[in-house]
Write a protein that holds these residues in place. Structure first.
Motif, PDB file in Angstrom:
ATOM      1  N   HIS A  81       0.830  -1.216   0.000  1.00 48.78           N
ATOM      2  CA  HIS A  81       0.000   0.000   0.000  1.00 48.78           C
ATOM      3  C   HIS A  81       0.862   1.264   0.000  1.00 48.78           C
ATOM      4  CE1 HIS A  81      -0.196   0.080   4.646  1.00 48.78           C
ATOM      5  NE2 HIS A  81       0.433   1.156   4.295  1.00 48.78           N
ATOM      6  N   LEU A  84       1.055   2.563  -3.985  1.00 49.26           N
ATOM      7  CA  LEU A  84      -0.154   2.759  -4.772  1.00 49.26           C
ATOM      8  C   LEU A  84       0.145   3.699  -5.931  1.00 49.26           C
ATOM      9  CD1 LEU A  84      -2.911   3.112  -2.040  1.00 49.26           C
ATOM     10  CD2 LEU A  84      -2.250   1.097  -3.324  1.00 49.26           C
ATOM     11  N   TRP A  90      -2.049  -4.096 -10.554  1.00 46.41           N
ATOM     12  CA  TRP A  90      -3.196  -3.484  -9.883  1.00 46.41           C
ATOM     13  C   TRP A  90      -3.836  -4.445  -8.884  1.00 46.41           C
ATOM     14  CZ3 TRP A  90      -4.387   0.913  -8.399  1.00 46.41           C
ATOM     15  CH2 TRP A  90      -5.659   1.216  -7.963  1.00 46.41           C
ATOM     16  N   TRP A  91      -3.805  -5.763  -9.169  1.00 46.68           N
ATOM     17  CA  TRP A  91      -4.399  -6.718  -8.233  1.00 46.68           C
ATOM     18  C   TRP A  91      -3.654  -6.693  -6.897  1.00 46.68           C
ATOM     19  CZ3 TRP A  91      -1.520 -10.470  -6.002  1.00 46.68           C
ATOM     20  CH2 TRP A  91      -0.331 -10.840  -6.631  1.00 46.68           C
ATOM     21  N   GLN A  93      -2.032  -4.036  -5.620  1.00 47.53           N
ATOM     22  CA  GLN A  93      -2.390  -2.788  -4.957  1.00 47.53           C
ATOM     23  C   GLN A  93      -3.796  -2.869  -4.357  1.00 47.53           C
ATOM     24  OE1 GLN A  93      -1.555   0.751  -7.318  1.00 47.53           O
ATOM     25  NE2 GLN A  93      -0.072  -0.424  -8.504  1.00 47.53           N
ATOM     26  N   THR A  94      -4.737  -3.467  -5.093  1.00 47.73           N
ATOM     27  CA  THR A  94      -6.110  -3.605  -4.591  1.00 47.73           C
ATOM     28  C   THR A  94      -6.155  -4.514  -3.375  1.00 47.73           C
ATOM     29  OG1 THR A  94      -6.935  -3.302  -6.841  1.00 47.73           O
ATOM     30  CG2 THR A  94      -8.453  -4.237  -5.228  1.00 47.73           C
ATOM     31  N   THR A  95      -5.434  -5.609  -3.428  1.00 46.39           N
ATOM     32  CA  THR A  95      -5.378  -6.513  -2.275  1.00 46.39           C
ATOM     33  C   THR A  95      -4.781  -5.806  -1.063  1.00 46.39           C
ATOM     34  OG1 THR A  95      -5.067  -8.345  -3.813  1.00 46.39           O
ATOM     35  CG2 THR A  95      -4.586  -8.778  -1.515  1.00 46.39           C
ATOM     36  N   ILE A  97      -4.928  -2.616  -0.413  1.00 45.50           N
ATOM     37  CA  ILE A  97      -5.926  -1.666   0.080  1.00 45.50           C
ATOM     38  C   ILE A  97      -6.961  -2.384   0.934  1.00 45.50           C
ATOM     39  CG2 ILE A  97      -7.821  -0.147  -0.611  1.00 45.50           C
ATOM     40  CD1 ILE A  97      -6.087   0.491  -3.133  1.00 45.50           C
ATOM     41  N   VAL A  98      -7.487  -3.495   0.422  1.00 44.07           N
ATOM     42  CA  VAL A  98      -8.513  -4.239   1.153  1.00 44.07           C
ATOM     43  C   VAL A  98      -7.958  -4.765   2.477  1.00 44.07           C
ATOM     44  CG1 VAL A  98      -9.930  -6.334   1.086  1.00 44.07           C
ATOM     45  CG2 VAL A  98      -9.812  -4.854  -0.911  1.00 44.07           C
ATOM     46  N   VAL A 153      -6.141   3.662   1.615  1.00 46.83           N
ATOM     47  CA  VAL A 153      -7.279   3.934   0.747  1.00 46.83           C
ATOM     48  C   VAL A 153      -6.867   4.998  -0.263  1.00 46.83           C
ATOM     49  CG1 VAL A 153      -9.688   4.712   0.689  1.00 46.83           C
ATOM     50  CG2 VAL A 153      -8.854   3.336   2.606  1.00 46.83           C
ATOM     51  N   PRO A 154      -7.009   4.734  -1.571  1.00 49.46           N
ATOM     52  CA  PRO A 154      -6.463   5.634  -2.593  1.00 49.46           C
ATOM     53  C   PRO A 154      -6.961   7.074  -2.510  1.00 49.46           C
ATOM     54  CG  PRO A 154      -7.118   3.576  -3.584  1.00 49.46           C
ATOM     55  CD  PRO A 154      -7.572   3.537  -2.155  1.00 49.46           C
TER      56      PRO A 154
END
Length: 162
Positions: A81, A84, A90-91, A93-95, A97-98, A153-154
Motif C-alpha cells: 500500500h 499505490l 493493480w491486483w 495494490q487492490t489486495t 488496500i482491502v 485507501v487511494p
C-alpha cells in the motif's frame, strides 16, 4: 518459526529480484519485519503482563485469539500500500488496500480486549507504572495504527499527498 525463516530468506537473498520486483519484495519485507515480528511479540507480552498486573483474567480469550490470527492473515500483504499508483500490478495494490482496511479488525479487537480487561480498574493506573505504560501503549496502538491502515485507501492517499 515459519515467519522468521521467510523474513530471513527475503532479507538475505535480495539478488533474485531487480527493478520493480525488488520494490515489491522491499514492501513485503519492511512491513513484515514490524507486523509479523514485533507486533505478535508485543501482543504476547501484553496478554501475559496485563492479567498479572491486574490480578484478573483477560476479558475474552476468544477475542484475543481472533485478533491475533486476523493480524497474521491480513498483515503480510499490506506492504504494497506504500506503492499505490505505481507500476506494480493493480491486483496487488487492490489486495493491499482491502487488507489495510481489514487490519482495523485485529487492532480494534485486541485493543478492545485490553481496555475491557482494564475496565473498572483505571484508578490502579495512578499506582502502577507498568499498568500506565500498557494503557498508553494500547491507546497508541489504536491512535497510531488506524490512520496508517486507512492511509492505504487511494482517495485519502491523493488528499495526503502520499
Amino acid at each position: 518459526m515459519l515467519w522468521a525463516s521467510i523474513f530471513s530468506l527475503v532479507a538475505i537473498l535480495p539478488w533474485y529480484q531487480y527493478g520493480l520486483g525488488q520494490v515489491a519484495v522491499s514492501g513485503f519485507f519492511m512491513h513484515n519485519a514490524v507486523g509479523m515480528w514485533f507486533t505478535p511479540l508485543t501482543l504476547g507480552m501484553l496478554y501475559y503482563a496485563l492479567p498479572k498486573l491486574l490480578n484478573r483474567p483477560i476479558y475474552s480469550y476468544a477475542l484475543g485469539v481472533f485478533a491475533f490470527w486476523t493480524n497474521l492473515v491480513f498483515y503480510p500483504i499490506i506492504g504494497s500500500h506504500h506503492f499505490l499508483f505505481s507500476p506494480l500490478p493493480w491486483w496487488l495494490q487492490t489486495t493491499a488496500i482491502v487488507f489495510s482496511v481489514a487490519m482495523l479488525v485485529p487492532v480494534w479487537g485486541g485493543s478492545t480486549n485490553f481496555l475491557l480487561t482494564m475496565r473498572g480498574r483505571l484508578r490502579d493506573l495512578a499506582h502502577s507504572y507498568p499498568l500506565m505504560f500498557i494503557f498508553v501503549g494500547v491507546i497508541g496502538y489504536v491512535v497510531g495504527l488506524d490512520p496508517g491502515h486507512l492511509r492505504g485507501v487511494p482517495r485519502r492517499c491523493r488528499r495526503c499527498g502520499i
